[in-house]
Enzyme design. Sequence first.
Site, PDB file in Angstrom:
ATOM      1  CG  ASP A  59       2.261 -12.895  -3.122  1.00 38.08           C
ATOM      2  OD1 ASP A  59       1.681 -11.813  -3.253  1.00 38.08           O
ATOM      3  OD2 ASP A  59       1.654 -13.983  -2.938  1.00 38.08           O
TER       4      ASP A  59
ATOM      5  CG  ASP B 239      -2.727 -11.104   0.835  1.00 40.43           C
ATOM      6  OD1 ASP B 239      -1.936 -10.801   1.751  1.00 40.43           O
ATOM      7  OD2 ASP B 239      -3.660 -10.373   0.463  1.00 40.43           O
TER       8      ASP B 239
ATOM      9  CB  CYS C 102      -0.325  -2.458  -6.898  1.00 45.09           C
ATOM     10  SG  CYS C 102      -1.665  -2.040  -8.041  1.00 45.09           S
TER      11      CYS C 102
ATOM     12  CG  HIS D  57      -3.849   1.373  -8.823  1.00 43.51           C
ATOM     13  ND1 HIS D  57      -2.475   1.337  -8.817  1.00 43.51           N
ATOM     14  CD2 HIS D  57      -4.196   2.643  -8.528  1.00 43.51           C
ATOM     15  CE1 HIS D  57      -2.003   2.538  -8.554  1.00 43.51           C
ATOM     16  NE2 HIS D  57      -3.023   3.351  -8.370  1.00 43.51           N
TER      17      HIS D  57
ATOM     18  CB  CYS E 190      -2.104   0.865 -12.243  1.00 44.76           C
ATOM     19  SG  CYS E 190      -1.951  -0.699 -11.369  1.00 44.76           S
TER      20      CYS E 190
ATOM     21  CB  CYS F 151       2.306   0.086  -9.552  1.00 44.23           C
ATOM     22  SG  CYS F 151       0.717   0.797  -9.170  1.00 44.23           S
TER      23      CYS F 151
ATOM     24  CG  ASP G  52       0.248 -17.562  -3.954  1.00 45.13           C
ATOM     25  OD1 ASP G  52       0.675 -16.381  -4.038  1.00 45.13           O
ATOM     26  OD2 ASP G  52      -0.951 -17.823  -3.782  1.00 45.13           O
TER      27      ASP G  52
HETATM   28 ZN   LIG Z   1      -1.220  -0.222  -9.297  1.00 44.33          ZN
END
Ligand SMILES: [Zn+2]
Length: 166
Positions: free
Chosen positions: A9, A11, A101, A103, A109, A111, A138
């Site tokens: 990941d 952030d 992603c 979105h 979505c 994803c 996290d």
């Molecule tokens: Zn997405």
Amino acid sequence: MSTKFAFIDRDGTLIHEPTPEETRSGDIPYQIDNLKKLKILPNVVEGLQRLIKKNYKLVMISNQDGVGTNIFPQTSFDEVQNKLIEILKDNGIIFEKIFICTHMPDKNCKCRKPKTALLDNLLKEEKINIEKSLFIGDRDSDKEMAKNIGIKFIEIKTNGAFKIDI
Ligand SMILES: [Zn+2]
């Protein structure tokens, strides 16, 4: 031969995620949309170098709500992302793949983490070492994602040190 992947990941795991308290008026919480907000978390460089030394292929996967829209212009995202990639590269760290992603959550979505659509092609094309591959993140969505892929999850405290025991 199968490949060991470390899905990671961004952030709150690799770089500091602004908390709501740190968010100034006009800013959108959690967004890292200018270079002043880019802070690499402790141990990230060392930890990623160790993963590479242990033959892990690094894959970054991140939900970035609304990139490319007026709430989060593409250029603002790119400025930060490109700088991060540059700093990591200067330290010998290359991510093989980066999946974002863009979105909003309400778009439903396929994803958005913990859904795995962004990884479908990769998981089809590459023989993944399920026993040794890792998901490092996290959030509960990261943990859920690890479960959906069927690999081990390593939890990082949000905005804490990148401590991985491998
Ligand atoms: Zn997405």
